[in-house]
Design an enzyme around this catalytic site. Sequence first.
Site, PDB file in Angstrom:
ATOM      1  N   ASN A   1      -3.658   6.220  -0.918  1.00  0.00           N
ATOM      2  CA  ASN A   1      -3.215   6.512   0.444  1.00  0.00           C
ATOM      3  C   ASN A   1      -2.715   7.936   0.615  1.00  0.00           C
ATOM      4  O   ASN A   1      -2.812   8.509   1.697  1.00  0.00           O
ATOM      5  CB  ASN A   1      -2.141   5.511   0.878  1.00  0.00           C
ATOM      6  CG  ASN A   1      -2.756   4.228   1.390  1.00  0.00           C
ATOM      7  OD1 ASN A   1      -3.852   4.229   1.936  1.00  0.00           O
ATOM      8  ND2 ASN A   1      -2.069   3.120   1.200  1.00  0.00           N
TER       9      ASN A   1
ATOM     10  N   HIS B   1      -2.734  -3.053  -5.597  1.00  0.00           N
ATOM     11  CA  HIS B   1      -3.119  -2.687  -4.233  1.00  0.00           C
ATOM     12  C   HIS B   1      -4.627  -2.843  -4.063  1.00  0.00           C
ATOM     13  O   HIS B   1      -5.413  -1.991  -4.464  1.00  0.00           O
ATOM     14  CB  HIS B   1      -2.673  -1.242  -3.965  1.00  0.00           C
ATOM     15  CG  HIS B   1      -3.101  -0.703  -2.638  1.00  0.00           C
ATOM     16  ND1 HIS B   1      -3.307   0.640  -2.414  1.00  0.00           N
ATOM     17  CD2 HIS B   1      -3.362  -1.324  -1.452  1.00  0.00           C
ATOM     18  CE1 HIS B   1      -3.679   0.822  -1.164  1.00  0.00           C
ATOM     19  NE2 HIS B   1      -3.718  -0.353  -0.565  1.00  0.00           N
TER      20      HIS B   1
ATOM     21  N   GLU C   1      -6.038  -0.547  -6.921  1.00  0.00           N
ATOM     22  CA  GLU C   1      -5.060   0.415  -7.418  1.00  0.00           C
ATOM     23  C   GLU C   1      -3.912  -0.323  -8.116  1.00  0.00           C
ATOM     24  O   GLU C   1      -3.302  -1.213  -7.531  1.00  0.00           O
ATOM     25  CB  GLU C   1      -4.526   1.238  -6.248  1.00  0.00           C
ATOM     26  CG  GLU C   1      -3.690   2.434  -6.646  1.00  0.00           C
ATOM     27  CD  GLU C   1      -3.323   3.285  -5.437  1.00  0.00           C
ATOM     28  OE1 GLU C   1      -3.197   4.513  -5.601  1.00  0.00           O
ATOM     29  OE2 GLU C   1      -3.157   2.725  -4.327  1.00  0.00           O
TER      30      GLU C   1
ATOM     31  N   SER D   1       0.812  -1.211   0.000  1.00  0.00           N
ATOM     32  CA  SER D   1       0.000   0.000   0.000  1.00  0.00           C
ATOM     33  C   SER D   1       0.848   1.265   0.000  1.00  0.00           C
ATOM     34  O   SER D   1       0.309   2.366  -0.073  1.00  0.00           O
ATOM     35  CB  SER D   1      -0.915   0.005   1.231  1.00  0.00           C
ATOM     36  OG  SER D   1      -0.169  -0.213   2.411  1.00  0.00           O
TER      37      SER D   1
END
Length: 306
Positions: A198, A148, A160, A127
């Site tokens: 993130n 991800h 992702e 991540s």
Amino acid sequence: MTSGIRKVGVIGIGLMGSGIAQVSAAQGFDTLVIDVAPEVVERGMERIRGSLERLVESHQKSGGAKGISEEKKENALSRLQASTERAALLDRDIIIEAIVENEEAKKETISALAQMGYGDLFVSNTSSISITRLASAYSYPDKFMGMHFMNPVPVQPGCELIRGFLTSDETWQTVAAFCRELGKEPIFAEDKAGFGINRMFVPFLLEAIKVVEEGIMSCEDADKTTLCLGHKMGPITTLDYVGLDTTLFIAEVLERELGPGYKAPDLLRKLVAAGFYGMKNGKGFYLWDKGKNLGVNPAVARYRRK
């Protein structure tokens, strides 16, 4: 285009790995998931069976509008195998690494598979760790990229996809097609700190912790903000799903790369130092038992920053 992938390998059967393996098997792929010890594998398989059973119950209660049928559950389980042997992964068309969010541990795993002779597609569920750096541990960096998944994997619709510096066009296109075949919407991002999701979402989570830390809201009320934001899960519950240790690691990566705006709150550091990691070990902001929320962790309820 179609991916041509038939056999999927997953390394790690924790919350993320078990979810990835479940989705892979449910979508028709011959799936093998491995972890380090028989008891760890059995706990992961129990989690998968429980998740599939809840989907069956949802299917029955909704008259078939939600969830999956009993037949689909059994078909998924028939396509899913588990092992403790890395060598069992060597015939896979793609391997998805989903172990602890630690760069050296991931590199060791990637390198070990390459040394054993694996040379096909390899993706990491990291991540926050640089895909280019992880790819340096693989003999075929052109066949390596980031994938991800969002937690909980069986529920979240997006994934992702991150291209490393040496990821080939063929790998990029094949993994994007595979992502769609898993029933996930590809979300494309570059290999920069925190990628895209993130970098945007972690500041929101960190502010939610500060709201609790400063006594502005309880955990429950902070989670209720999703009624206004349209999210399916509140930020405090999300933190427990993601893992407090994982969130702290990501925040530290982002702080190093992007500055003090991503600095982790003291409450998060204290929880991790005390061994409270979230749902994965049954204690985070909330206490958990087999996925069921038992209420706010008493240590959090009494914590207020002076």
